[in-house]
Write a protein that holds these residues in place. Structure first.
Motif, PDB file in Angstrom:
ATOM      1  N   UNK A 372      30.662  29.435  17.570  1.00 29.81           N
ATOM      2  CA  UNK A 372      29.886  30.054  16.496  1.00 29.81           C
ATOM      3  C   UNK A 372      30.425  31.435  16.133  1.00 29.81           C
ATOM      4  N   UNK A 373      31.018  32.138  17.107  1.00 29.64           N
ATOM      5  CA  UNK A 373      31.581  33.454  16.821  1.00 29.64           C
ATOM      6  C   UNK A 373      32.902  33.366  16.061  1.00 29.64           C
ATOM      7  N   UNK A 374      33.458  32.164  15.953  1.00 30.47           N
ATOM      8  CA  UNK A 374      34.693  31.961  15.194  1.00 30.47           C
ATOM      9  C   UNK A 374      34.419  31.592  13.740  1.00 30.47           C
ATOM     10  N   UNK A 375      33.167  31.674  13.350  1.00 31.94           N
ATOM     11  CA  UNK A 375      32.775  31.329  11.990  1.00 31.94           C
ATOM     12  C   UNK A 375      31.957  32.457  11.373  1.00 31.94           C
ATOM     13  N   UNK A 376      31.899  32.457  10.039  1.00 31.90           N
ATOM     14  CA  UNK A 376      30.992  33.346   9.322  1.00 31.90           C
ATOM     15  C   UNK A 376      31.142  34.805   9.667  1.00 31.90           C
ATOM     16  N   UNK A 377      30.071  35.401  10.174  1.00 34.66           N
ATOM     17  CA  UNK A 377      30.057  36.835  10.463  1.00 34.66           C
ATOM     18  C   UNK A 377      30.713  37.184  11.786  1.00 34.66           C
ATOM     19  N   UNK A 378      31.212  36.195  12.522  1.00 33.28           N
ATOM     20  CA  UNK A 378      31.938  36.469  13.754  1.00 33.28           C
ATOM     21  C   UNK A 378      31.094  37.194  14.776  1.00 33.28           C
ATOM     22  N   UNK A 477      28.339  13.947   4.526  1.00 35.73           N
ATOM     23  CA  UNK A 477      29.508  14.540   3.874  1.00 35.73           C
ATOM     24  C   UNK A 477      29.839  15.842   4.596  1.00 35.73           C
ATOM     25  N   UNK A 478      31.088  15.972   5.060  1.00 38.90           N
ATOM     26  CA  UNK A 478      31.494  17.226   5.684  1.00 38.90           C
ATOM     27  C   UNK A 478      31.580  18.329   4.634  1.00 38.90           C
ATOM     28  N   UNK A 479      31.264  19.546   5.042  1.00 39.14           N
ATOM     29  CA  UNK A 479      31.327  20.681   4.124  1.00 39.14           C
ATOM     30  C   UNK A 479      32.248  21.742   4.722  1.00 39.14           C
ATOM     31  N   UNK A 480      33.558  21.526   4.588  1.00 40.13           N
ATOM     32  CA  UNK A 480      34.495  22.525   5.106  1.00 40.13           C
ATOM     33  C   UNK A 480      34.442  23.785   4.256  1.00 40.13           C
ATOM     34  N   UNK A 481      35.038  24.876   4.725  1.00 35.54           N
ATOM     35  CA  UNK A 481      35.054  26.109   3.941  1.00 35.54           C
ATOM     36  C   UNK A 481      35.651  25.887   2.546  1.00 35.54           C
ATOM     37  N   UNK A 482      35.159  26.660   1.601  1.00 35.53           N
ATOM     38  CA  UNK A 482      35.602  26.537   0.205  1.00 35.53           C
ATOM     39  C   UNK A 482      37.098  26.818   0.076  1.00 35.53           C
ATOM     40  N   UNK A 558      41.819  28.695   8.234  1.00 34.37           N
ATOM     41  CA  UNK A 558      40.718  27.755   8.001  1.00 34.37           C
ATOM     42  C   UNK A 558      39.657  28.379   7.105  1.00 34.37           C
ATOM     43  N   UNK A 559      39.393  29.661   7.312  1.00 35.78           N
ATOM     44  CA  UNK A 559      38.316  30.346   6.599  1.00 35.78           C
ATOM     45  C   UNK A 559      38.724  30.808   5.211  1.00 35.78           C
ATOM     46  N   UNK A 560      39.993  31.117   5.028  1.00 36.37           N
ATOM     47  CA  UNK A 560      40.478  31.701   3.770  1.00 36.37           C
ATOM     48  C   UNK A 560      40.329  30.725   2.604  1.00 36.37           C
ATOM     49  N   UNK A 561      39.767  31.169   1.459  1.00 38.21           N
ATOM     50  CA  UNK A 561      39.659  30.283   0.295  1.00 38.21           C
ATOM     51  C   UNK A 561      41.018  29.887  -0.275  1.00 38.21           C
ATOM     52  N   UNK A 562      42.022  30.751  -0.086  1.00 35.13           N
ATOM     53  CA  UNK A 562      43.345  30.484  -0.640  1.00 35.13           C
ATOM     54  C   UNK A 562      44.228  29.837   0.424  1.00 35.13           C
ATOM     55  N   UNK A 563      45.379  29.339   0.025  1.00 34.40           N
ATOM     56  CA  UNK A 563      46.203  28.545   0.924  1.00 34.40           C
ATOM     57  C   UNK A 563      47.442  29.319   1.368  1.00 34.40           C
ATOM     58  N   UNK A 564      47.802  29.116   2.624  1.00 32.62           N
ATOM     59  CA  UNK A 564      49.016  29.748   3.137  1.00 32.62           C
ATOM     60  C   UNK A 564      48.797  30.528   4.411  1.00 32.62           C
ATOM     61  N   UNK A 565      47.545  30.966   4.660  1.00 34.50           N
ATOM     62  CA  UNK A 565      47.230  31.661   5.900  1.00 34.50           C
ATOM     63  C   UNK A 565      47.488  33.149   5.850  1.00 34.50           C
ATOM     64  N   UNK A 566      46.436  33.982   5.967  1.00 39.52           N
ATOM     65  CA  UNK A 566      46.632  35.440   5.975  1.00 39.52           C
ATOM     66  C   UNK A 566      47.640  35.897   7.022  1.00 39.52           C
TER      67      UNK A 566
END
Length: 674
Positions: A372-378, A477-482, A558-566
């Motif tokens: 849970x700490x790896x998601x959202x507000x950490x 239906x799975x709801x992965x990050x946007x 996984x969390x980033x809306x854009x593709x390529x990885x920060x």
């Protein structure tokens, strides 16, 4: 593989306290998200006789490997810190990415990424920083903290001189503390004379790898208790449920039919009858020699890899998150049916703010969190766990966790039926419940047995409830990050900050960059500089990566809306030229302060170069070129160039270096200069 480079203690001290003063945050966690004590609510628990101010803490994993991770967990309310598992094989090659939090939770990491010597130093640094935080009054009323080691994965490795030296250093860290004490910066000299406890930890959670033979588990625990003098918890696997019962829950009830446990795992892992015998003998041994002993539910669940996220060839992965919660609670119920409340149970499986307080009501301690700490507000969720527990205690008018266990599910009266006491005595206690009396005072010497009986009742009640709770079932239906599908670039992403929150290592940060256009200019050998159309900078805030603390786990991707990885596309800043050189597969910048300005050690598109920036001109040197550039007039760039050079790119690198070391922000880059 991306190697972690521990951040020196002086940099951590500067970073933490400068940020607190300037931004009212520490390692990006806002001060208002620090955990707070609740008036009239004692949330403390006892871990083998040691007081922890809350039962919450981070599980052994990505949140407890580096000093800043551990401090963040502590600021968020974690008062039982289960450190990252160490083992004798301390130079592992772990595939990347290794953490997938797209839906539930999967990972392929399983051990420390630092040497044993580095791990010891990190854990001591963290303990010292926590003492500094206490001295500054950052957690009034929540000071008491228990730090727990985690070691694995076989007896032969644990008996080696390397691992035994690590354990000895954790039990008596005086020499390491004395060395580190002298490194505390002059600006914070007040911390040099703090009475840092020399015993960092004298308890251990044994992490036995999937498939560890039962006899090996017992031998490891017995060795650590009898030979090392440690209190011991053994972490057990979900496969203890047996193939039929596990699949009945995971597939039939929860609907995760795509998650398949290899048959070999059931064959190799310890069986229930094995654990029953092991626990009985180890409990008796602990009683004889005066040590503490307990169990932990549960380890992750090994399943076939059916997803494309992890590197090609990854055949298996480890499940965590909501479905594991149901499996582990089922095991708690079975264990208590067998052993009652005799042995302490540590718990970590699918914990979130919605079930933390319920799980505490079962008497589990600690209740630790990873997924849970790896998601959202950490880390920011930690204070919510603690606050919600305090609210739940207030709702039932419980002043401590034992009374809370009696009242949380309204089963205190039913628990009286499980006690051997005169009927009149039971009636008096039942009346005390109805009239709202102080149950501890009313029960007297019967209070402890009553609480134990309530914990067992609570466990059965809760296990039945979670089996039928749809939030643990697979959604239709799975709801992965946007995802927007927009390619991530060096500058100008959405700057939503999601990656900052979910990075367990505090490696990702925002920095302001002046919105002047990025120059398009190329110097060709034997020709003038060709100036093209400048590209606008559309965002006032940009995202950077402190590469020393980034192990490319993939969670930000996984969390980033854009593709390529920060971690791959954003500016990577290294703490020193040496750490830049130690990562030849990563582009990035290491910044040094000079008498005239900044010296940048750069790897760009695999090529090494240096840039000296005196504030007026850039002196750029590399393989086959030696160039002088005026950032304000790139067309006047001159010098030797044996190949075409992107002058605009060199100017941009220098601009980024100036931005991340500006005195108006606090980063690892500029605190290293102090």
């Amino acid at each position: 593989m991306a190697d972690l480079t521990p951040i020196p203690l002086p940099v951590l001290v500067n970073r933490m306290f400068r940020e607190l003063a300037a931004k009212k945050s520490a390692f990006h966690l806002p001060r208002f998200k620090f955990a707070k004590a609740a008036a009239g609510r004692d949330m403390s628990t006892s871990i083998f006789g040691r007081r922890a101010a809350t039962p919450f803490g981070p599980a052994a994993g990505p949140h407890t490997q580096l000093a800043q991770n551990i401090v963040l967990s502590w600021l968020a309310g974690g008062r039982v810190i289960e450190l990252k598992t160490v083992q004798v094989l301390d130079h592992l090659e772990i595939a990347r990415p290794c953490i997938d939090m797209e839906t539930v939770g999967f990972n392929i990491e399983w051990s420390q990424e630092l040497s044993l010597e580095q791990s010891l130093t990190e854990y001591v640094k963290a303990a010292m920083l926590i003492e500094m935080a206490k001295a500054e009054g950052l957690a009034p009323g929540l000071e008491d903290t228990v730090i727990d080691m985690s070691v694995g994965y076989d007896l032969a490795g644990i008996r080696t001189d390397k691992v035994r030296a690590f354990i000895a250093g954790m039990k008596d860290a005086g020499a390491v503390i004395d060395r580190l004490r002298r490194q505390i910066p002059d600006a914070y000299a007040r911390f040099r004379d703090l009475a840092y406890p020399t015993c960092i930890s004298d308890s251990v959670t044994v992490s036995t790898f999937h498939g560890c033979p039962p006899g090996e588990i017992e031998a490891i625990a017995a060795h650590l208790m009898a030979e090392e003098g440690l209190d011991v918890v053994i972490k057990l696997n979900p496969t203890l449920l047996g193939k039929a019962d596990l699949n009945a829950l995971l597939h039939d009830r929860l609907g995760y039919t795509d998650l398949v446990v290899p048959d070999a795992t059931f064959e190799k892992d310890a069986k229930w009858q094995d654990v029953r015998a092991i626990v009985s003998r180890l409990g008796d041994l602990a009683d004889r020699i005066g040590r503490g002993f307990g169990v932990k539910f549960s380890n992750t669940l090994l399943v076939h890899n059916h997803k494309p996220f992890f590197p090609a060839g990854t055949g298996e992965m480890y499940l965590s998150g909501p479905p594991l919660h149901v499996l582990a609670i089922e095991l708690v119920g079975r264990f208590r049916a067998e052993f009652g409340d005799r042995l302490p149970i540590s718990f970590s499986a699918g914990i979130d703010v919605g079930n933390f307080a319920d799980t505490v009501a079962l008497g589990l301690k600690p209740v630790s969190v990873c997924t849970d700490l790896l998601k959202g507000a950490g880390y920011g969720k930690g204070a919510d766990y603690v606050a919600d527990l305090a609210d739940r205690m207030a709702e039932v008018e419980a002043t401590d966790l034992d009374t809370y266990a009696l009242k949380a599910f309204g089963l205190a009266g039913a628990a009286l039926d499980d006690l051997e006491m005169p009927a009149g005595r039971k009636a008096a206690l039942a009346a005390a419940i109805e009239t709202g009396e102080d149950l501890r005072a009313a029960a007297g010497s019967d209070f402890g047995p009553w609480v134990s009986a309530a914990r067992l009742r609570n466990t059965l009640h809760y296990a039945a409830r979670v089996r039928d709770d749809r939030r643990y079932s697979r959604p239709e239906v799975d709801h992965p990050p946007r995802r927007t599908g927009v390619p991530l670039s060096l500058l100008d992403c959405e700057t939503c900050g999601k990656c900052v929150n979910v990075c367990p290592n505090d490696a990702i940060f925002r920095y302001p960059l002046p919105q002047q256009p990025v120059v398009a200019a190329t110097l060709r050998p034997g020709a003038d500089v060709a100036v093209g159309e400048a590209q606008p900078v559309t965002r006032a805030q940009q995202i950077g990566i402190f590469a020393d603390a980034c192990n490319r786990c993939g969670n930000c991707d996984v969390t980033c809306p854009e593709t390529g990885g920060p971690f791959a596309r954003k500016a990577n800043l290294f703490g020193s030229p040496a750490s830049l050189d130690d990562a030849p597969d990563r582009d990035g910048i290491a910044i040094e302060k000079t008498a005239t300005g900044l010296r940048l050690h750069v790897r760009d598109e695999g090529r090494r170069l240096t840039i000296d920036d005196d504030g007026a001109r850039l002196a750029c040197k590399g393989d086959g070129f030696d160039l002088s550039i005026d950032p304000a007039a790139p067309e006047t760039a001159c010098g030797v160039a044996g190949r075409p050079l992107d002058v605009g790119r060199l100017i941009l690198i220098a601009r980024i270096a100036r931005a991340v070391t500006a005195p108006t922000i606090v980063t690892y880059a500029n605190t290293a200069f102090d």
